[in-house]
Every structure is written in structure tokens, then in C-alpha cells.
Design an enzyme around this catalytic site. Structure first.
Site, PDB file in Angstrom:
ATOM      1  N   LYS A   1       0.866  -1.179   0.000  1.00  0.00           N
ATOM      2  CA  LYS A   1       0.000   0.000   0.000  1.00  0.00           C
ATOM      3  C   LYS A   1       0.906   1.234   0.000  1.00  0.00           C
ATOM      4  CE  LYS A   1      -1.840   2.963   1.900  1.00  0.00           C
ATOM      5  NZ  LYS A   1      -1.724   4.389   1.512  1.00  0.00           N
TER       6      LYS A   1
ATOM      7  N   GLU B   1       8.993   1.284  11.349  1.00  0.00           N
ATOM      8  CA  GLU B   1      10.043   2.304  11.186  1.00  0.00           C
ATOM      9  C   GLU B   1       9.324   3.642  11.213  1.00  0.00           C
ATOM     10  OE1 GLU B   1      13.303  -0.454  10.211  1.00  0.00           O
ATOM     11  OE2 GLU B   1      13.070   1.540  11.086  1.00  0.00           O
TER      12      GLU B   1
ATOM     13  N   CYS C   1      13.611  10.586   7.412  1.00  0.00           N
ATOM     14  CA  CYS C   1      13.353  10.268   8.825  1.00  0.00           C
ATOM     15  C   CYS C   1      14.615  10.385   9.661  1.00  0.00           C
ATOM     16  CB  CYS C   1      12.821   8.858   8.928  1.00  0.00           C
ATOM     17  SG  CYS C   1      13.978   7.664   8.271  1.00  0.00           S
TER      18      CYS C   1
ATOM     19  N   GLU D   1       8.791  16.456  15.717  1.00  0.00           N
ATOM     20  CA  GLU D   1       9.269  16.212  14.344  1.00  0.00           C
ATOM     21  C   GLU D   1       8.585  17.184  13.393  1.00  0.00           C
ATOM     22  OE1 GLU D   1       7.882  12.733  12.039  1.00  0.00           O
ATOM     23  OE2 GLU D   1      10.012  12.324  11.738  1.00  0.00           O
TER      24      GLU D   1
HETATM   25  N1  LIG Z   1      11.881   5.380  10.503  1.00  0.00           N
HETATM   26  C1  LIG Z   1      11.943   5.377   9.177  1.00  0.00           C
HETATM   27  O1  LIG Z   1      12.695   4.603   8.546  1.00  0.00           O
HETATM   28  C2  LIG Z   1      11.076   6.337   8.405  1.00  0.00           C
HETATM   29  C3  LIG Z   1      11.314   6.457   7.048  1.00  0.00           C
HETATM   30  C4  LIG Z   1      10.513   7.361   6.317  1.00  0.00           C
HETATM   31  C5  LIG Z   1       9.507   8.107   6.934  1.00  0.00           C
HETATM   32  N2  LIG Z   1       9.317   7.933   8.251  1.00  0.00           N
HETATM   33  C6  LIG Z   1       8.286   8.729   8.919  1.00  0.00           C
HETATM   34  O2  LIG Z   1       7.105   8.787   8.087  1.00  0.00           O
HETATM   35  C7  LIG Z   1       6.465  10.052   8.262  1.00  0.00           C
HETATM   36  C8  LIG Z   1       6.204  10.692   6.919  1.00  0.00           C
HETATM   37  O3  LIG Z   1       5.574   9.732   6.068  1.00  0.00           O
HETATM   38  P1  LIG Z   1       3.971   9.733   5.899  1.00  0.00           P
HETATM   39  O4  LIG Z   1       3.428  11.100   6.090  1.00  0.00           O
HETATM   40  O5  LIG Z   1       3.645   9.000   4.650  1.00  0.00           O
HETATM   41  O6  LIG Z   1       3.525   8.857   7.143  1.00  0.00           O
HETATM   42  P2  LIG Z   1       2.010   8.429   7.466  1.00  0.00           P
HETATM   43  O7  LIG Z   1       2.086   7.691   8.731  1.00  0.00           O
HETATM   44  O8  LIG Z   1       1.078   9.569   7.349  1.00  0.00           O
HETATM   45  O9  LIG Z   1       1.614   7.411   6.273  1.00  0.00           O
HETATM   46  C9  LIG Z   1       2.415   6.293   6.014  1.00  0.00           C
HETATM   47  C10 LIG Z   1       1.562   5.247   5.306  1.00  0.00           C
HETATM   48  O10 LIG Z   1       0.604   4.748   6.224  1.00  0.00           O
HETATM   49  C11 LIG Z   1      -0.686   4.772   5.633  1.00  0.00           C
HETATM   50  N3  LIG Z   1      -1.650   4.897   6.727  1.00  0.00           N
HETATM   51  C12 LIG Z   1      -2.025   6.017   7.374  1.00  0.00           C
HETATM   52  N4  LIG Z   1      -2.896   5.717   8.363  1.00  0.00           N
HETATM   53  C13 LIG Z   1      -3.084   4.362   8.323  1.00  0.00           C
HETATM   54  C14 LIG Z   1      -3.885   3.423   9.062  1.00  0.00           C
HETATM   55  N5  LIG Z   1      -4.666   3.824  10.074  1.00  0.00           N
HETATM   56  N6  LIG Z   1      -3.812   2.108   8.738  1.00  0.00           N
HETATM   57  C15 LIG Z   1      -3.022   1.687   7.726  1.00  0.00           C
HETATM   58  N7  LIG Z   1      -2.257   2.521   6.972  1.00  0.00           N
HETATM   59  C16 LIG Z   1      -2.283   3.833   7.279  1.00  0.00           C
HETATM   60  C17 LIG Z   1      -0.631   5.945   4.695  1.00  0.00           C
HETATM   61  O11 LIG Z   1      -1.630   5.876   3.710  1.00  0.00           O
HETATM   62  C18 LIG Z   1       0.775   5.790   4.124  1.00  0.00           C
HETATM   63  O12 LIG Z   1       0.773   4.840   3.074  1.00  0.00           O
HETATM   64  C19 LIG Z   1       7.400  10.879   9.122  1.00  0.00           C
HETATM   65  O13 LIG Z   1       6.967  10.845  10.459  1.00  0.00           O
HETATM   66  C20 LIG Z   1       8.736  10.163   9.022  1.00  0.00           C
HETATM   67  O14 LIG Z   1       9.538  10.345  10.161  1.00  0.00           O
HETATM   68  C21 LIG Z   1      10.072   7.083   9.030  1.00  0.00           C
HETATM   69  O1  LIG Z   2      13.425   8.562   5.549  1.00  0.00           O
HETATM   70  C1  LIG Z   2      13.946   7.581   6.077  1.00  0.00           C
HETATM   71  C2  LIG Z   2      14.987   6.831   5.476  1.00  0.00           C
HETATM   72  C3  LIG Z   2      15.096   5.510   5.679  1.00  0.00           C
HETATM   73  C4  LIG Z   2      16.175   4.828   5.057  1.00  0.00           C
HETATM   74  C5  LIG Z   2      16.246   3.472   5.022  1.00  0.00           C
HETATM   75  O2  LIG Z   2      15.287   2.684   5.515  1.00  0.00           O
HETATM   76  C6  LIG Z   2      17.399   2.777   4.416  1.00  0.00           C
HETATM   77  O3  LIG Z   2      18.391   3.441   4.050  1.00  0.00           O
HETATM   78  O4  LIG Z   2      17.307   1.538   4.294  1.00  0.00           O
END
Ligand SMILES: NC(=O)c1ccc[n+]([C@@H]2O[C@H](COP(=O)([O-])OP(=O)(O)OC[C@H]3O[C@@H](n4cnc5c(N)ncnc54)[C@H](O)[C@@H]3O)[C@@H](O)[C@H]2O)c1
Ligand SMILES: O=C/C=C/C=C(\O)C(=O)O
Length: 486
Positions: free
Chosen positions: A178, A254, A288, A390
Site C-alpha cells: 500500500k 520504522e 526520517c 518532528e
Molecule cells: N523510521 C523510518 O525509517 C522512516 C522512514 C521514512 C519516513 N518515516 C516517517 O514517516 C512520516 C512521513 O511519512 P507519511 O506522512 O507517509 O507517514 P504516514 O504515517 O502519514 O503514512 C504512512 C503510510 O501509512 C498509511 N496509513 C495512514 N494511516 C493508516 C492506518 N490507520 N492504517 C493503515 N495505513 C495507514 C498511509 O496511507 C501511508 O501509506 C514521518 O513521520 C517520518 O519520520 C520514518
Molecule cells: O526517511 C527515512 C529513510 C530511511 C532509510 C532506510 O530505511 C534505508 O536506508 O534503508
């Protein structure tokens, strides 16, 4: 107008409901596509296809044959490099220089690393004498977990999706992906790659939509999903954990971060500024692992502020394929409003605005895009909103410190625990700190330098589990113990 269909059982399908939503180019705010939202019928069909594929050829072929198929996937991604580059940039507006060096190459690398891992990772065995004087041999067998739900964010769409699909398929699972509602293109395009290499139908599936009351929630609550791997915001991860609890499915999460950089006076100054420019502003701060808190040992505080100010002001915003473009827009108008709202809170809370704090002056044809200025603040307390929450934008707060103990306390006093970058020539001090900072990932004199064999994941509110190299096998397989007496 491009259309993005769901990819189920090897075919591109629309939906029963006829519901569609817009794909928007964040560079100018223009609608560039229509996305077919998957409802329960499409999610059910995708999970059913994934479940059936486990019992078909995919479930019968050897590890070596599986590895050959995945090697062909990696090769086809590389052969269609430009198609993936165009697709990723249309969805995200990120500079081509960034996507062509980070996002797209990792699309293939994320398959290659796990092909190597599954072919070289052994399982344990033990010999024992039995009470009746015979022998018993125990050995481990890794079996696929089954149907894996892969829920992805919008910041590094291909990279983060393949970082999960790669090991999932390498371990013999099937997946239903998804993608984020903001970035449908590369996950949809990967379906063409799967068909081109002859991947059995149903192994790779894609359903488009949102979270609650849409494809994301339907998928993560589906009883035939055997595991959920998620990357996204912490509050979303919490919701997905609740969904996973029904049916007791494992999750790999993550999530968010509020990452710090710690700069000592003895650092290599050029390396530090070059690296901090990336960690604070790369991908318009939408990484992230990105740095949003910079702590600088007092003797060089002013020097670091001045140098980062100059770098921030040199980051030219512009069209993705223009060679002098150094920064793109954030992903959406909604996210732009969130970032600008936090910029305002910094001002309201008394920050010194070193640079930025608003929207760059863009050419008329780009004014509809979701642009924000690279921004630096000083002078706020540790309790300030932009120092604790964040932002996920191109910004950072810089503050001085006088001792290791002081800066360690400040770095750890945050609910997140994802990544830290430490800059010093004193390797004893760097490692001493790295062992005390409560994060999953600590770089010393570097940032976002990745060895894909290593464990990747967050502590505290930043995640559950580790993915990377053999660590991914812990989530994407179940380890069965067999004992034979003879
Ligand atoms: N730790 C990591 O490796 C990492 C990497 C990239 C982004 N992030 C985090 O992601 C965030 C930004 O990405 P975003 O805005 O897409 O995140 P988000 O949580 O808004 O959405 C992520 C995904 O989850 C889906 N989603 C949302 N609510 C849901 C639910 N209730 N059930 C199932 N799926 C659901 C969304 O449609 C999307 O596909 C930031 O907080 C960033 O820190 C973390
Ligand atoms: O935005 C977050 C980045 C995540 C990076 C990885 O998960 C990776 O380098 O494998």
C-alpha cells in the site's frame, strides 16, 4: 492524464467503486494523474492472490530459483532506470540529482542485498546425547511468514518500499503493498517489472488508497495477512499495531524521529558542514534520519551557525531536472502548511531566525507548488515546539553546549530515538557517546551512509524491530526447530 491502477494477481485493475483521487505534482500543484482507490473488494482480491501464490510455483521453487527471479527484478529496475526516475520525480518533485543517486539505485540494491543474504545465511544445529544413550540432532528451518502487508510513506517511495519487498520476497513470502496516497507511481511501475521477469502472479500486489476507512486500514486488519511492515509516522504505527493485535500478527515499525547532531570543537569543520547541510536539508528535510537539532560545542557555535546559514541560503529551489536545483518542494500543500505552522511557532516562541522561516519567491509557474525555505533557528529552550516535535522539513535549531554530560542529557530528552550524528576527531569520546545515546542508528563523522547488512531501525517512539541483512530474516521468516533422534 495518467491513470494509476491497482496491481492484483499480475494484472492492472481499476476498482468496483469507481472512486479515484488526484496525483499531484508538488512542484507546481498541478494534477498529473488519477489514482484508483482500492476498496475492500480490491484489498480482499489482492490478499487472496498473495495467499494463493504461496501454494503455487512460488511456494515450490528453490531458494536459488527465487534468487534468480529477484536478480532479474533488480536488473529490470536498472534497465528501466529512467522510467523509475521520471515516475519518482513526478510524484515527489525531488531534484533529479538526488533521486538518481539515492532513490532509484537503492531500488535494485534492496533486492541484491537480500538475494546475497538468503543464499549465505545458515541456520543453527545442535547435537545432544539423550538419557538413553542415543543421539539427538536439532536444526533450524526458516520458513516464509506468508502474506506480508507493506505500508509505505511518501518521502523515499521506491527506496522504502523495496527495502521491505526485497527481503519479504527473498524469504519466500508474498506481498500486498500500500504505497502512500501521495506517491503511487513507482510501486505501480514495479508491477510491470514483475510481469516482465516472469514473477508468478500474486507474489507482488499493489493497492492504492489512504489509511483509515481505506486500503491501508482494510489491508492491515485483513485476517489473512500474516505480518505487517510499516514505515511512517509514529501515531500511524500505533494505529497499525492495534490493527495487528486482532489476529496477533507481528509488526515491523520504522517511524518518526527528532534527530540530533552533536558537533565538538575538534571536528573536521569542512566534513561537518558538508554533512550537516545534507542531514538538515536533503530531500527538503523529508528524511526520517534527518537532523532537526544541532548541538555545537560553544567555542565554534557562531562559526557553525554562520557556515550553515551560508549553505542554507545557497540551496537553490527549482525544477527537478535543472542542473543547479539543490532543493525541491515538500510533498504536498498539506505538509507545506504543517511545516509553515511549525515555522510560525518557532517565531512565536521567540526564536532567532538565522535564515528562512517562510516560502521562497518562486517563478510564477511554480508558485502553486509546496515550497518552503531552508530555515535555521537559534535561541530557543529545549522545551520549544520545534526542538521537541518532528517537523519533517528543511530546518534545524542550533544551540551551544559546554560538556558531554550536558549534551547527552539534551539529546536523550526526546520521545524519539532514531538517529544521531556525532562530529569529533576524538574517537574515544565519539564511541563513549554513541554507547549512551538512546537511538537505533549512530553515525560518527558521517550521515545516512548505509551498509545494507547492518541493523536499521529506531528506539523508543521511533520504531519496533530491525531490518537489514540477516536481521530482516527475523521478521520475514519463522524459525522452526526440528529434532531427530538416532
Ligand atoms: N523510521 C523510518 O525509517 C522512516 C522512514 C521514512 C519516513 N518515516 C516517517 O514517516 C512520516 C512521513 O511519512 P507519511 O506522512 O507517509 O507517514 P504516514 O504515517 O502519514 O503514512 C504512512 C503510510 O501509512 C498509511 N496509513 C495512514 N494511516 C493508516 C492506518 N490507520 N492504517 C493503515 N495505513 C495507514 C498511509 O496511507 C501511508 O501509506 C514521518 O513521520 C517520518 O519520520 C520514518
Ligand atoms: O526517511 C527515512 C529513510 C530511511 C532509510 C532506510 O530505511 C534505508 O536506508 O534503508
Amino acid at each position: 492524464m495518467k491513470e494509476f491502477l491497482n496491481f492484483i494477481n499480475g494484472e492492472y485493475v481499476k476498482n468496483v467503486s469507481g472512486k479515484m483521487f488526484d496525483d499531484i505534482n508538488p512542484v507546481n500543484g498541478q494534477v498529473i494523474g488519477k489514482i484508483y482507490e482500492a476498496g475492500r473488494p480490491e484489498v480482499d482480491a489482492a490478499v487472496a492472490a498473495a495467499k494463493a501464490a504461496l501454494k503455487g510455483d512460488w511456494g515450490r521453487i528453490s531458494v536459488v530459483e527465487r534468487a534468480k527471479l529477484l536478480d532479474a527484478v533488480a536488473g529490470e529496475i536498472n534497465r528501466r532506470f529512467d522510467d523509475f526516475l521520471q515516475a519518482e520525480i513526478a510524484d515527489t518533485g525531488k531534484p533529479a540529482s538526488l533521486a538518481s543517486h539515492i532513490d532509484i539505485p537503492r531500488g535494485a540494491a534492496n533486492f541484491q542485498i537480500f538475494i546475497d543474504t538468503i543464499k549465505s545465511t545458515a541456520t543453527e544445529s545442535f547435537n545432544m546425547r539423550t538419557p538413553d544413550g542415543k543421539t539427538a540432532l536439532s536444526y533450524g528451518v526458516r520458513v516464509p511468514r506468508g502474506v506480508i502487508a507493506v505500508v509505505c510513506p511518501w518521502n523515499l517511495p521506491l527506496l522504502l518500499m523495496t527495502w521491505k519487498v526485497g527481503p519479504a520476497l527473498a524469504c519466500g513470502n508474498t506481498v500486498v503493498v500500500k504505497p502512500s496516497e501521495e506517491t503511487p507511481a513507482t510501486a505501480t511501475l514495479l508491477g510491470e517489472v514483475m510481469n516482465a521477469v516472469g514473477m508468478p502472479k500474486g507474489v507482488y500486489n499493489v493497492v492504492h488508497g489512504f489509511g483509515p476507512d481505506s486500503a491501508g486500514a482494510f489491508l492491515t486488519s485483513h485476517p489473512d495477512v500474516n505480518g505487517i511492515t510499516f514505515t511512517g509516522e509514529t501515531r500511524t504505527g500505533s494505529a497499525i499495531m492495534k490493527a495487528a493485535a486482532d489476529g496477533v500478527r507481528p509488526v515491523s515499525l520504522e517511524m518518526g524521529g527528532k534527530n540530533a547532531a552533536v558537533v565538538f570543537a575538534d571536528c573536521d569543520f569542512q566534513v561537518t558542514i558538508d554533512t550537516l547541510t545534507r542531514s538538515c536539508f536533503e530531500n527538503a528535510g523529508q528524511v526520517c534520519l534527518g537532523t532537526e537539532r544541532v548541538y555545537v560545542e560553544r567555542p565554534i557555535f557562531e562559526k557553525v551557525v554562520a557556515a550553515l546559514k551560508e549553505r542554507a541560503e545557497s540551496m537553490k529551489p527549482g525544477l527537478p531536472f535543472e542542473k543547479d536545483t539543490k532543493i525541491g518542494p515538500v510533498i504536498s500543500k498539506e505538509h507545506q502548511e504543517k511545516v509553515l505552522g511549525l515555522y510560525k511557532s518557532a517565531k512565536d516562541e521567540g526564536a532567532t531566525i538565522v535564515t528562512g522561516g517562510g516560502v521562497p519567491d518562486m517563478p510564477e509557474e511554480l508558485k502553486g507548488g509546496s515550497w518552503v525555505q531552508p530555515t535555521i533557528w537559534t535561541g530557543l529552550p529545549e522545551t520549544a515546539t520545534v526542538v521537541t516535535e518532528e517537523i519533517f522539513g528543511p530546518c534545524c535549531h542550533i544551540s551551544p553546549f559546554d560538556s558531554e554530560e550536558e549534551v547527552l542529557g539534551k539529546v536523550n530528552a526526546n520521545r524519539y530515538g532514531l538517529a544521531t550524528a556525532i562530529f569529533t576527531q576524538d574517537i574515544s569520546r565519539a564511541n563513549r557517546l554513541a554507547h549512551q545515546i538512546e537511538v537505533g542508528l549512530c553515525w560518527i563523522n558521517a550521515w545516512f551512509l548505509r551498509d545494507l547488512r547492518t541493523p536499521f531501525g529506531g528506539s523508543k517512539q521511533s520504531g519496533i524491530g530491525r531490518e537489514g541483512g540477516v536481521h530482516s530474516l527475523e521478521f520475514y521468516t519463522e524459525l522452526r526447530n526440528v529434532m531427530v533422534k538416532f
